[in-house]
Design an enzyme around this catalytic site. Sequence first.
Site, PDB file in Angstrom:
ATOM      1  N   GLU A 299       0.828  -1.211   0.000  1.00 37.16           N
ATOM      2  CA  GLU A 299       0.000   0.000   0.000  1.00 37.16           C
ATOM      3  C   GLU A 299       0.859   1.256   0.000  1.00 37.16           C
ATOM      4  OE1 GLU A 299      -3.352   2.224   2.817  1.00 37.16           O
ATOM      5  OE2 GLU A 299      -2.920   0.097   3.096  1.00 37.16           O
ATOM      6  N   ARG A 300       1.930   1.254   0.789  1.00 38.73           N
ATOM      7  CA  ARG A 300       2.759   2.454   0.907  1.00 38.73           C
ATOM      8  C   ARG A 300       3.607   2.689  -0.333  1.00 38.73           C
ATOM      9  NH1 ARG A 300       3.588   0.986   7.312  1.00 38.73           N
ATOM     10  NH2 ARG A 300       1.530   1.823   7.887  1.00 38.73           N
TER      11      ARG A 300
END
Length: 383
Positions: free
Chosen positions: A242-243
């Site tokens: 996600e990051r």
Amino acid sequence: MQFTDQHNEIRRTVQQFVEKEVNPHVDQWEEEGIFPAHELFKKAGDLGLLGINKPAEYGGLGLDYSYSLVAMEEWGLTGCGSIPMAVGVQTDMATPALARFGSEELKQQFLAPAVAGDMVCSIGVSEPHAGSDVAAIKTTARKRGDDYVINGTKMWITNSTQADFIVLLANTSDDQKHQNKSLIVVPTDTPGFSHSPRLNKLGMRSSDTAQLFFDDVVVPQSYRIGEEGKGFTYQMMQFQEERICGAAMTIKGLEQCINQTVEYTSQREAFGKPLLDNQYIYMRLAEMQMEVEALRAMTYRACEMYVNGEDPTLQASYAKLKCGQLTRTIPSDCLQFWGGQGYMWENPVSRAMRDMRLTSIGGGADEVMLNIIGKTMGITAKR
């Protein structure tokens, strides 16, 4: 990173898709406060864009994460932040743990349709009292026979009013808070599930975001992803994708802010000369471009580590923190150079400032990234 012809072809495919299928409709979707997720995701799925690094046996392309990275970078060319975020939830937030740890039954029933664009999905982690503090969630999934009975609420959930299923993080025991959580797939047509009206947000206007409610929602225990009690660990692993994804999707958007501002200031005259001829303005824009290039390098390095099987947590935290900082400063500083025009709601830099402000909050706030970095340095306060 070394990019191949296949990387470049994926870039071109996403660029063309955004230009043809997304950007002509962005203003309308932003005005309406929602975009047609099933229709758009099906078109993206038909091109293989929702399963680039997912296994081929479930409809994916079976490529490594570097191919997903370049796709997310090009999604950043969208004229708003909502669509890239919605796609990122589908590909990099709700489905990584399902692809890695889900049973064959779950992958066939939920992963394959998500990859094909036949199903829309959401990730259900945050709660009204638990955002960055994931371990503090209160939603429960109690065993009853072969089922789980789920009760609780989730907050700020992207794609949720159109989602066909939620990948839900819930407490499945009374064990220690990092060992009592499990990820569970919850179809949204299950009795007892409901959601609030769409939340009225500062930005990301065409992304449907809502609060979710689970009132005695019953799902089979076979809908659990992987081992019971490993949900917190799976979610922390999922956060790394996600990051990296979040950092990648901001790069082209930030560059668009800069390029649009260069174009405007080169044409707008004040005191007898173009604004761009002012040394402060062109030097600040040059500095912004350098910062974006630094973000690109950080993001590529995190991806490279992830692809090579190394732990990318620290590097992903660097990239996520850097993009959080730049998405606060670059759109705001660009808007200043637009003057009154920048203060207009329909201005693209104004929209970017509103949309990108979420970056330093969602997916792990800047302060959480600083804490991770500080822990690695051994300088955080001892409890």
